[in-house]
Design an enzyme around this catalytic site. Sequence first.
Site, PDB file in Angstrom:
ATOM      1  N   ASP A   1      -2.713   6.074  -5.042  1.00 10.40           N
ATOM      2  CA  ASP A   1      -2.397   6.073  -6.285  1.00 10.40           C
ATOM      3  C   ASP A   1      -3.805   5.848  -7.324  1.00 10.40           C
ATOM      4  OD1 ASP A   1       0.411   4.069  -6.231  1.00 10.40           O
ATOM      5  OD2 ASP A   1       0.256   6.333  -6.264  1.00 10.40           O
TER       6      ASP A   1
HETATM    7  N1  LIG Z   1      -3.140   8.641   0.900  1.00 11.20           N
HETATM    8  C1  LIG Z   1      -1.688   9.326  -0.382  1.00 11.20           C
HETATM    9  N2  LIG Z   1      -0.453   9.646   0.325  1.00 11.20           N
HETATM   10  C2  LIG Z   1      -0.468   9.234  -0.736  1.00 11.20           C
HETATM   11  C3  LIG Z   1      -0.683   9.243  -2.020  1.00 11.20           C
HETATM   12  C4  LIG Z   1      -1.879   8.975  -2.543  1.00 11.20           C
HETATM   13  O1  LIG Z   1      -1.973   8.076  -3.455  1.00 11.20           O
HETATM   14  N3  LIG Z   1      -2.460   8.628  -0.962  1.00 11.20           N
HETATM   15  N4  LIG Z   1       0.741   9.426  -3.028  1.00 11.20           N
HETATM   16  C5  LIG Z   1       1.642   9.159  -3.035  1.00 11.20           C
HETATM   17  C6  LIG Z   1       2.740   9.570  -3.862  1.00 11.20           C
HETATM   18  N5  LIG Z   1       3.292   8.787  -4.392  1.00 11.20           N
HETATM   19  C7  LIG Z   1       3.077   8.115  -5.715  1.00 11.20           C
HETATM   20  O2  LIG Z   1       2.340   8.613  -6.402  1.00 11.20           O
HETATM   21  C8  LIG Z   1       3.662   7.705  -3.683  1.00 11.20           C
HETATM   22  C9  LIG Z   1       4.761   7.605  -2.856  1.00 11.20           C
HETATM   23  C10 LIG Z   1       5.043   6.928  -2.183  1.00 11.20           C
HETATM   24  C11 LIG Z   1       4.755   5.505  -2.284  1.00 11.20           C
HETATM   25  C12 LIG Z   1       5.444   4.458  -0.848  1.00 11.20           C
HETATM   26  O3  LIG Z   1       4.816   3.358  -0.656  1.00 11.20           O
HETATM   27  N6  LIG Z   1       6.475   4.969   0.080  1.00 11.20           N
HETATM   28  C13 LIG Z   1       7.099   4.393   1.338  1.00 11.20           C
HETATM   29  C14 LIG Z   1       7.891   5.222   1.716  1.00 11.20           C
HETATM   30  C15 LIG Z   1       9.094   5.029   1.010  1.00 11.20           C
HETATM   31  C16 LIG Z   1      10.322   6.042   1.015  1.00 11.20           C
HETATM   32  O4  LIG Z   1      10.523   5.463   1.814  1.00 11.20           O
HETATM   33  O5  LIG Z   1      11.210   7.044   0.520  1.00 11.20           O
HETATM   34  C17 LIG Z   1       6.026   4.339   2.797  1.00 11.20           C
HETATM   35  O6  LIG Z   1       5.586   5.885   2.822  1.00 11.20           O
HETATM   36  O7  LIG Z   1       6.385   3.584   3.477  1.00 11.20           O
HETATM   37  C18 LIG Z   1       4.201   5.452  -2.631  1.00 11.20           C
HETATM   38  C19 LIG Z   1       3.548   6.169  -3.233  1.00 11.20           C
HETATM   39  C20 LIG Z   1       2.596  10.453  -2.128  1.00 11.20           C
HETATM   40  N7  LIG Z   1       1.167   9.982  -0.549  1.00 11.20           N
END
Ligand SMILES: Nc1nc2c(c(=O)[nH]1)N[C@@H](CN(C=O)c1ccc(C(=O)N[C@@H](CCC(=O)O)C(=O)O)cc1)CN2
Length: 290
Positions: A234
């Site tokens: 983010d």
């Molecule tokens: N390197 C980055 N990757 C992503 C970003 C970013 O800013 N930098 N944004 C996300 C989208 N997002 C918010 O906008 C977001 C999506 C997912 C997560 C999260 O904590 N995901 C968990 C798993 C959740 C699940 O399985 O449903 C995880 O990855 O462990 C936080 C923010 C997209 N990618």
Amino acid sequence: MTTATAILQMICPDKPGLVRELSGWVAANGGNIVHADHHSDQGAGLFLSRIEWQLEGFGLPREAICPTASALAERLGGQYKVNFSDVRPPVAIFVSKQDHCLLDLLWRTRTGELPMQVPLVISNHPDLGALAEEFGARFAHVPISAANREEAEARHLELLAEHGIELVILAKYMQVLTPAFLDSFDPPDAFHRVINIHHSFLPAFQGAQPYHRAWERGVKLIGATGHYVTEQLDGGPIIAQSTVPVGHRDEVPDLIRLGRDCERLALARAVRLHLKRQVMVYRGRTAVFA
Ligand SMILES: Nc1nc2c(c(=O)[nH]1)N[C@@H](CN(C=O)c1ccc(C(=O)N[C@@H](CCC(=O)O)C(=O)O)cc1)CN2
């Protein structure tokens, strides 16, 4: 009928005479400039420039413009990008289960509002395969978890290379991209290649469940943010934001419903600004020459 144009984006150390130097380079090759935008960041000592000129009557053939711009950038100690207004780059859309941003982008592409092609949709769930294929895109279901993240991202990079993808859009893709993926597909420079839609008016409500937390806080405005993706979750440079007023009678489902509208608008606006080459990144933030 607008004629095709070339767009030169340049970011370089600031010094006197750069506007004359860059516009002079276009004029010296017989170019008719139709748009010229510049910004000097005094703090960083940086100069950002976007120049657009008509290709008709320009003295250099297309294939010679990039090498010539490269020599100019080298002389100025800068980074540059050359693009053409009549080229629709191949874009991949990543999505999880929510369809509102994917559908909006595919529709705006079909209507020509977004000058891109979408040959590929990648998801960590199978749910949206039929929707993607309805719009003529290849759908790739790549399950991902902490256990197979490296293997899954290797498959992502393979698919992106296969389709010659120039931009990745995270349209409600709920998985964090690793530094290794970003280093491979989008090495750090002034020109980013991954855009995400975040479900809040950043920097407010970073992380999960922003609408529940917004309701608890009793905010009167909610929003969404289209930003370039960096390793910092983010935290990437903001391109476009959209907001909507909310009131005490709005419950969480209302905020989620109103938030979806903001997400569609902020993402479409961010993608369009990127495709029109109107965004430049410096010092973790953007200059938007809209
Ligand atoms: N390197 C980055 N990757 C992503 C970003 C970013 O800013 N930098 N944004 C996300 C989208 N997002 C918010 O906008 C977001 C999506 C997912 C997560 C999260 O904590 N995901 C968990 C798993 C959740 C699940 O399985 O449903 C995880 O990855 O462990 C936080 C923010 C997209 N990618």
